[in-house]
Design a protein around this motif. Structure first.
Motif, PDB file in Angstrom:
ATOM      1  N   LYS A 130     -26.153   8.383 -12.161  1.00 36.05           N
ATOM      2  CA  LYS A 130     -25.610   7.527 -13.216  1.00 36.05           C
ATOM      3  C   LYS A 130     -25.706   8.203 -14.582  1.00 36.05           C
ATOM      4  O   LYS A 130     -24.806   8.051 -15.418  1.00 36.05           O
ATOM      5  N   LEU A 131     -26.771   8.929 -14.829  1.00 35.29           N
ATOM      6  CA  LEU A 131     -26.887   9.666 -16.081  1.00 35.29           C
ATOM      7  C   LEU A 131     -25.815  10.738 -16.177  1.00 35.29           C
ATOM      8  O   LEU A 131     -25.216  10.945 -17.248  1.00 35.29           O
ATOM      9  N   ALA A 132     -25.556  11.426 -15.072  1.00 36.75           N
ATOM     10  CA  ALA A 132     -24.514  12.452 -15.078  1.00 36.75           C
ATOM     11  C   ALA A 132     -23.146  11.847 -15.364  1.00 36.75           C
ATOM     12  O   ALA A 132     -22.342  12.406 -16.123  1.00 36.75           O
ATOM     13  N   ILE A 133     -22.872  10.675 -14.785  1.00 42.43           N
ATOM     14  CA  ILE A 133     -21.590  10.010 -15.043  1.00 42.43           C
ATOM     15  C   ILE A 133     -21.494   9.590 -16.501  1.00 42.43           C
ATOM     16  O   ILE A 133     -20.434   9.713 -17.137  1.00 42.43           O
ATOM     17  N   ALA A 186     -22.171  16.601 -11.744  1.00 38.53           N
ATOM     18  CA  ALA A 186     -22.231  15.227 -11.251  1.00 38.53           C
ATOM     19  C   ALA A 186     -21.840  15.148  -9.782  1.00 38.53           C
ATOM     20  O   ALA A 186     -22.465  14.425  -8.998  1.00 38.53           O
ATOM     21  N   LEU A 187     -20.805  15.897  -9.395  1.00 38.78           N
ATOM     22  CA  LEU A 187     -20.404  15.918  -7.988  1.00 38.78           C
ATOM     23  C   LEU A 187     -21.509  16.503  -7.108  1.00 38.78           C
ATOM     24  O   LEU A 187     -21.767  16.007  -5.999  1.00 38.78           O
ATOM     25  N   ALA A 188     -22.174  17.540  -7.604  1.00 41.20           N
ATOM     26  CA  ALA A 188     -23.275  18.138  -6.837  1.00 41.20           C
ATOM     27  C   ALA A 188     -24.434  17.156  -6.676  1.00 41.20           C
ATOM     28  O   ALA A 188     -25.013  17.038  -5.589  1.00 41.20           O
ATOM     29  N   LEU A 189     -24.774  16.432  -7.745  1.00 43.08           N
ATOM     30  CA  LEU A 189     -25.851  15.444  -7.657  1.00 43.08           C
ATOM     31  C   LEU A 189     -25.497  14.334  -6.681  1.00 43.08           C
ATOM     32  O   LEU A 189     -26.338  13.880  -5.903  1.00 43.08           O
ATOM     33  N   ALA A 190     -24.240  13.856  -6.747  1.00 38.04           N
ATOM     34  CA  ALA A 190     -23.816  12.802  -5.822  1.00 38.04           C
ATOM     35  C   ALA A 190     -23.860  13.296  -4.378  1.00 38.04           C
ATOM     36  O   ALA A 190     -24.268  12.566  -3.468  1.00 38.04           O
ATOM     37  N   TRP A 191     -23.466  14.548  -4.153  1.00 38.24           N
ATOM     38  CA  TRP A 191     -23.497  15.110  -2.802  1.00 38.24           C
ATOM     39  C   TRP A 191     -24.930  15.259  -2.299  1.00 38.24           C
ATOM     40  O   TRP A 191     -25.229  14.943  -1.148  1.00 38.24           O
ATOM     41  N   ILE A 192     -25.823  15.722  -3.175  1.00 39.26           N
ATOM     42  CA  ILE A 192     -27.231  15.857  -2.795  1.00 39.26           C
ATOM     43  C   ILE A 192     -27.831  14.488  -2.480  1.00 39.26           C
ATOM     44  O   ILE A 192     -28.594  14.324  -1.517  1.00 39.26           O
ATOM     45  N   ASP A 193     -27.491  13.471  -3.289  1.00 36.45           N
ATOM     46  CA  ASP A 193     -27.991  12.126  -3.043  1.00 36.45           C
ATOM     47  C   ASP A 193     -27.494  11.608  -1.700  1.00 36.45           C
ATOM     48  O   ASP A 193     -28.230  10.961  -0.953  1.00 36.45           O
ATOM     49  N   ARG A 194     -26.237  11.887  -1.386  1.00 31.97           N
ATOM     50  CA  ARG A 194     -25.675  11.447  -0.105  1.00 31.97           C
ATOM     51  C   ARG A 194     -26.339  12.169   1.069  1.00 31.97           C
ATOM     52  O   ARG A 194     -26.625  11.563   2.097  1.00 31.97           O
TER      53      ARG A 194
END
Length: 255
Positions: A130-133, A186-194
């Motif tokens: 969310k911070l990245a977004i 942000a895409l990398a963080l979302a992918w890592i979270d997933r």
């Protein structure tokens, strides 16, 4: 070679950590409160942004209405500056509330009508995404302001009234590249979270217990029950039957 003449090892029947270990663990756990002043400092920073917002708003009103010497482009730039301040304030709120909830102590506002939707399932990974977004949104506002300004670019530069260069072709290119870097991050963080989530954690109707209607309305609503699956793995499947019908063998009503 084992020395059989050595005395046997005496083992204590006491379970759990000793008093010293519990005290040290409690002290380490209590050290999380050292972060509380940091969030208080961010609240003060947000108050500064509130003052800055109204200063910018007054400047816009004074220039546009009182003086009457302002163009549509200047109004747009001033409004974008106000939006930029609001976006940063939203980012501060997310860091203050989410960080305090995650790393310091629970904020017990469950059931409050103003409780944020994301607060009930906030964690460190979700907070980073969310911070990245939010950072991407702020960067987009700055980039839009730049695109408006470069419309009057002459010779690859934009100058202010005093002749100082405020924008250049190289500067705009770097702004775009930095914005793209934020998006990739942000895409990398979302992918890592997933990828970090448990693949066996599925929230479907086959694994969630069903809800039974209250006794007062049980006659009008279908009853819900679940029974062991035939696979013998200990899992459960949801079975919905009409109200008043007998349960299948091995089934039980979920209360």
């Amino acid at each position: 070679m084992i020395d059989r003449s050595a005395p046997p090892i005496e083992r204590s029947d006491a379970k759990g950590p000793g008093p010293a270990s519990r005290t040290l663990a409690g002290f380490i756990f209590a050290s999380r409160w050292l972060q509380a002043p940091l969030y208080l400092g961010l609240i003060i920073a947000q108050a500064v942004y509130v003052v800055l917002f109204f200063v910018e708003l007054w400047h816009l009103i004074e220039t546009a209405i009182i003086s009457g010497h302002i163009s549509e482009t200047d109004v747009m730039l001033s409004v974008l500056a106000l939006i930029d301040i609001v976006m940063i304030a939203n980012l501060l709120i997310m860091v203050i509330i989410g960080g305090y909830e995650t790393f310091v102590s629970k904020i017990r506002v469950t059931g409050h009508h103003d409780e944020p939707d994301w607060l009930s399932h906030v964690n460190a990974n979700l907070l980073k995404v969310k911070l990245a977004i939010s950072i991407i949104s702020i960067s987009s506002i700055h980039l839009l302001k730049t695109f408006i300004e470069v419309g009057r670019m002459d010779g690859g530069i934009v100058t202010d009234a005093s002749g100082t260069v405020i924008y250049s072709s190289d500067g705009v290119m770097w702004e775009v590249l930095i914005h793209l870097a934020f998006i990739v991050s942000a895409l990398a963080l979302a992918w890592i979270d997933r990828m970090s989530k448990d693949p066996h954690e599925k929230h479907d109707t086959a694994t969630r217990p069903a809800t039974v209607a209250p006794a007062a309305t049980a006659a009008a609503a279908p009853a819900a029950a679940y029974a062991p699956a035939e696979t013998g793995t200990g899992e459960y499947v949801t079975v919905r039957i009409p109200a008043g019908a007998p349960l299948p063998d091995g089934a039980e009503v979920v209360r």
